[in-house]
Design a protein around this motif. Structure first.
Motif, PDB file in Angstrom:
ATOM      1  N   ALA A 239       0.829  -1.204   0.000  1.00 27.46           N
ATOM      2  CA  ALA A 239       0.000   0.000   0.000  1.00 27.46           C
ATOM      3  C   ALA A 239       0.867   1.258   0.000  1.00 27.46           C
ATOM      4  N   ILE A 240       1.880   1.304   0.857  1.00 25.68           N
ATOM      5  CA  ILE A 240       2.771   2.465   0.872  1.00 25.68           C
ATOM      6  C   ILE A 240       3.506   2.576  -0.462  1.00 25.68           C
ATOM      7  N   GLY A 241       3.961   1.433  -0.972  1.00 26.71           N
ATOM      8  CA  GLY A 241       4.666   1.442  -2.249  1.00 26.71           C
ATOM      9  C   GLY A 241       3.834   2.036  -3.369  1.00 26.71           C
ATOM     10  N   TYR A 242       2.549   1.717  -3.388  1.00 25.83           N
ATOM     11  CA  TYR A 242       1.679   2.247  -4.448  1.00 25.83           C
ATOM     12  C   TYR A 242       1.262   3.691  -4.173  1.00 25.83           C
ATOM     13  N   LEU A 243       0.759   3.940  -2.981  1.00 24.35           N
ATOM     14  CA  LEU A 243       0.220   5.266  -2.667  1.00 24.35           C
ATOM     15  C   LEU A 243       1.295   6.347  -2.707  1.00 24.35           C
ATOM     16  N   SER A 244       2.508   5.999  -2.327  1.00 23.11           N
ATOM     17  CA  SER A 244       3.583   6.999  -2.320  1.00 23.11           C
ATOM     18  C   SER A 244       3.991   7.402  -3.727  1.00 23.11           C
ATOM     19  N   GLY A 245       3.534   6.654  -4.710  1.00 26.78           N
ATOM     20  CA  GLY A 245       3.910   6.954  -6.090  1.00 26.78           C
ATOM     21  C   GLY A 245       2.858   7.683  -6.897  1.00 26.78           C
ATOM     22  N   ILE A 246       1.747   8.064  -6.258  1.00 19.62           N
ATOM     23  CA  ILE A 246       0.696   8.759  -7.009  1.00 19.62           C
ATOM     24  C   ILE A 246       0.562  10.195  -6.516  1.00 19.62           C
ATOM     25  N   ASP A 326      -8.180   5.408  -2.993  1.00 20.58           N
ATOM     26  CA  ASP A 326      -6.972   5.610  -3.791  1.00 20.58           C
ATOM     27  C   ASP A 326      -6.270   4.310  -4.167  1.00 20.58           C
ATOM     28  N   LEU A 327      -6.602   3.207  -3.490  1.00 21.01           N
ATOM     29  CA  LEU A 327      -6.059   1.907  -3.890  1.00 21.01           C
ATOM     30  C   LEU A 327      -6.935   1.210  -4.925  1.00 21.01           C
ATOM     31  N   GLU A 328      -8.109   1.727  -5.177  1.00 21.50           N
ATOM     32  CA  GLU A 328      -9.033   1.082  -6.113  1.00 21.50           C
ATOM     33  C   GLU A 328      -8.374   0.929  -7.483  1.00 21.50           C
ATOM     34  N   GLY A 329      -8.409  -0.282  -7.987  1.00 16.81           N
ATOM     35  CA  GLY A 329      -7.825  -0.564  -9.299  1.00 16.81           C
ATOM     36  C   GLY A 329      -6.348  -0.872  -9.269  1.00 16.81           C
ATOM     37  N   SER A 330      -5.706  -0.754  -8.090  1.00 20.51           N
ATOM     38  CA  SER A 330      -4.264  -0.983  -7.995  1.00 20.51           C
ATOM     39  C   SER A 330      -3.907  -2.463  -7.839  1.00 20.51           C
ATOM     40  N   GLY A 331      -4.899  -3.264  -7.436  1.00 19.10           N
ATOM     41  CA  GLY A 331      -4.627  -4.661  -7.133  1.00 19.10           C
ATOM     42  C   GLY A 331      -4.143  -4.881  -5.715  1.00 19.10           C
TER      43      GLY A 331
END
Length: 360
Positions: A239-246, A326-331
């Motif tokens: 989650a941090i890995g994805y969210l920190s990149g948007i 914000d994680l929707e669609g990220s897997g």
């Protein structure tokens, strides 16, 4: 050369997060990890392993320092590292419900202040700060991601220090582009069960392992109606890995918690099933009585140290609206506890001697 500056390596979350950061950034960007000298050998081994796995030779740099020092213990290297840093990830903290006041204050509060100073002077693209859901303290009801100073009391000094640290972070969000992450109680990897230490809910596993096919676990009255919010390490890091990149995450607070957590009673019984118990009976007692009972049986049991008993009847629940949106669609999504509980207990069975003092 641009670098991402990270504290909390080679800790439980920090080590896994470094892998995500190497993946995201180009080969010209390094990850500089501020480490304590006593963890030098462990940090070097972890860095070598990650670089080999990621084909990222030379992209992890280790610098010894101390966040309790105003210049992070970097001395003459402070300005140069500040100039090179494009992002800061602050994970380092004392994660201990029984912490002494002075080290807790110096590391969790003053250490955060010093990292904020570093990030502001570096004019970073983003500061990523790892807080915790226990900033809610003893708040009763739904604690949302935009809540922080609600007049709540706190059950131990760990909660107090993390709350005060996040207050410092939020006070400077106008000057420093910031994202805040509040994980729930972090346990091992959902697939492998791997963890660096057994604390918190692992005490239930310990008590169950010490009993036969029919197990009896005391729990405070109200445990059957109280949420016990825990999350596996891989969910927190993913989650941090994805969210920190948007871009959307700038200025946002995220509860990295289970949106559908088990009650404490359900958690205990699920552990019991995973351990093959024929029956797991959870016996309710008034909180004062069960605390005394547990203390007489096992004074060092994690269920009572530092006020941990309060988490069995947690008065707060955690809204995860920002995270889910914000994680929707990220897997990336939090798995159901019952789907990975078996992996946690299997790891404990196969690795009974994990050092309880391992860093987080």
């Amino acid at each position: 050369m641009p670098t991402v500056f990270l504290t909390g390596f080679p800790g439980f979350l920090g080590s896994a997060l470094v892998e995500r950061l190497l993946d995201r950034h180009d080969d010209e960007t390094t990850v500089t990890c501020l480490i304590q000298s006593k963890y030098r050998a462990k940090a070097e081994a972890s860095a070598d392993e990650i670089e080999a796995e990621q084909d990222a030779d030379g992209r992890i740099e280790l610098v010894e320092g101390d966040i309790t020092d105003a210049e992070l213990g970097l001395g003459d290297d402070y300005d140069d590292l500040q100039d090179e840093s494009v992002e800061v990830y602050h994970l380092a903290a004392i994660y201990d419900l029984t912490m002494d006041r002075e080290p807790g204050k110096h590391v969790n509060i003053e250490g955060t202040r010093h990292v904020l100073d570093f990030a502001e002077g570096a004019d970073v693209d983003r500061l990523h700060y790892v807080s915790t859901v226990v900033v809610s303290g003893l708040y009763e009801g739904t604690f949302t991601e935009d809540m922080l100073q609600e007049g709540q009391l706190f059950g131990n000094y760990y909660e107090t220090t993390k709350h005060m640290a996040e207050v410092l972070v939020q006070q400077r969000m106008d000057e420093i582009p910031t994202t805040i992450y509040r994980p729930a109680v972090a346990v091992g990897d959902s697939e492998t069960g791997e963890t660096q230490k057994y604390d918190g809910p692992y005490a239930f596993v310990e008590m169950l392992l010490d009993q036969g096919d029919n197990a009896v676990i005391p729990a405070p009255r109200g445990a059957s109606n109280s949420e016990f919010n825990l999350v596996p390490r891989d969910y927190v890091v993913d989650a941090i890995g994805y969210l920190s990149g948007i871009d959307e995450s700038e200025g946002t607070v995220y509860h990295l918690a289970d949106p559908n957590p088990p009650t404490t009673t359900e958690l205990i019984k699920t552990f019991g099933e995973a351990l093959g118990k024929k029956r797991t009976l959870v016996v309710p007692y008034p909180k004062g009585i069960v605390g005394g009972l547990l203390e007489s049986l096992s004074p060092e049991n994690d269920l009572i140290k530092g006020g941990a008993l309060e988490y069995q009847t947690w008065s707060a629940s955690f809204d995860c609206s920002n995270t889910l949106e914000d994680l929707e669609g990220s897997g990336v999504e939090c798995p159901d506890f019952e789907d990975y509980a078996g992996n946690l207990v299997e790891f404990v069975r196969e690795n009974p001697d994990i050092d309880e003092g391992a860093m987080n």
